[in-house]
Scaffold this active site. Sequence first.
Site, PDB file in Angstrom:
ATOM      1  N   ASP A 232       0.791  -1.235   0.000  1.00 38.03           N
ATOM      2  CA  ASP A 232       0.000   0.000   0.000  1.00 38.03           C
ATOM      3  C   ASP A 232       0.823   1.286   0.000  1.00 38.03           C
ATOM      4  OD1 ASP A 232       0.889   0.117   2.669  1.00 38.03           O
ATOM      5  OD2 ASP A 232      -0.982  -0.679   3.448  1.00 38.03           O
TER       6      ASP A 232
ATOM      7  N   ARG B 210       0.780   6.827  -0.232  1.00 38.69           N
ATOM      8  CA  ARG B 210       0.074   5.834   0.579  1.00 38.69           C
ATOM      9  C   ARG B 210      -1.326   5.726   0.003  1.00 38.69           C
ATOM     10  NH1 ARG B 210      -2.643   2.692   3.093  1.00 38.69           N
ATOM     11  NH2 ARG B 210      -2.336   1.997   5.217  1.00 38.69           N
TER      12      ARG B 210
ATOM     13  N   ASP C 170      -5.487  -1.078   3.457  1.00 37.92           N
ATOM     14  CA  ASP C 170      -4.413  -1.396   4.404  1.00 37.92           C
ATOM     15  C   ASP C 170      -3.965  -2.831   4.175  1.00 37.92           C
ATOM     16  OD1 ASP C 170      -2.619  -1.188   6.522  1.00 37.92           O
ATOM     17  OD2 ASP C 170      -4.113  -1.833   7.995  1.00 37.92           O
ATOM     18  N   THR C 171      -2.771  -2.990   3.615  1.00 38.47           N
ATOM     19  CA  THR C 171      -2.230  -4.324   3.346  1.00 38.47           C
ATOM     20  C   THR C 171      -1.440  -4.817   4.554  1.00 38.47           C
ATOM     21  OG1 THR C 171      -0.199  -3.459   2.352  1.00 38.47           O
ATOM     22  CG2 THR C 171      -2.066  -3.870   0.866  1.00 38.47           C
TER      23      THR C 171
ATOM     24  N   GLU D 126       1.617  -6.003   6.840  1.00 36.57           N
ATOM     25  CA  GLU D 126       2.959  -5.413   6.939  1.00 36.57           C
ATOM     26  C   GLU D 126       4.041  -6.345   6.392  1.00 36.57           C
ATOM     27  OE1 GLU D 126       3.524  -2.370   7.713  1.00 36.57           O
ATOM     28  OE2 GLU D 126       1.556  -1.887   8.518  1.00 36.57           O
TER      29      GLU D 126
ATOM     30  N   ARG E 173       3.592  11.230   3.773  1.00 39.23           N
ATOM     31  CA  ARG E 173       3.241  10.528   2.534  1.00 39.23           C
ATOM     32  C   ARG E 173       1.982  11.156   1.948  1.00 39.23           C
ATOM     33  NH1 ARG E 173       3.001   4.581   5.089  1.00 39.23           N
ATOM     34  NH2 ARG E 173       1.557   5.767   6.356  1.00 39.23           N
TER      35      ARG E 173
END
Length: 186
Positions: free
Chosen positions: A62, A73, A78-79, A81, A125
């Site tokens: 992401d 971003r 939300d991928t 980690e 970001r």
Amino acid sequence: MARRRRSYRAPRKLTLNRALIFAAIVILLTLSRWWQGENQPQPAPEALAEGVYAVQRAVDGDTLVLANGARIRLIGADTPETVKPNWPVEPFGPEAKQFTERFLTNADGRVRLQFDRQRQDKYGRFLAYVWADSHMLNEELIRAGLAKAELQYPYSSTMKTRFRRAEEEAQSASRGIWSEQPAARP
């Protein structure tokens, strides 16, 4: 008694040991600055307009780095980690990064950025919807089950609806993070 006249002495040449120590210090300082630069939030360009940009690389599923150095971003996705310091690689994180890299390859490394209400996050970001033709990376990651829809942030209700539907589709099809979790990776 005649005073002895001091003759001019040429500066001593560095001995080999001193030269090696000096070189080692320079190398360590350079590596230290490089290491800190990689692990610290990078200052983003002052302004980034909507438009088409070349992508340098995918940091993870992401987050992208543009050729101009700006970090992007994905809004609402939300991928898992993969590169967070002091955090284990989460299941489906590498797959999310590979998905993003394939998306970028299919787009010839050029994407169109679209912004919403909030332009930047607390890390500097840029927050954006990332498009290649009519496909939005944010939504496609969620639909593939490689990202969760983040609906609590202030962005377009139309996009929230799209992301919620994509997440419901992934859940009902048991894709990615919505499937049975894989065995822990070594």
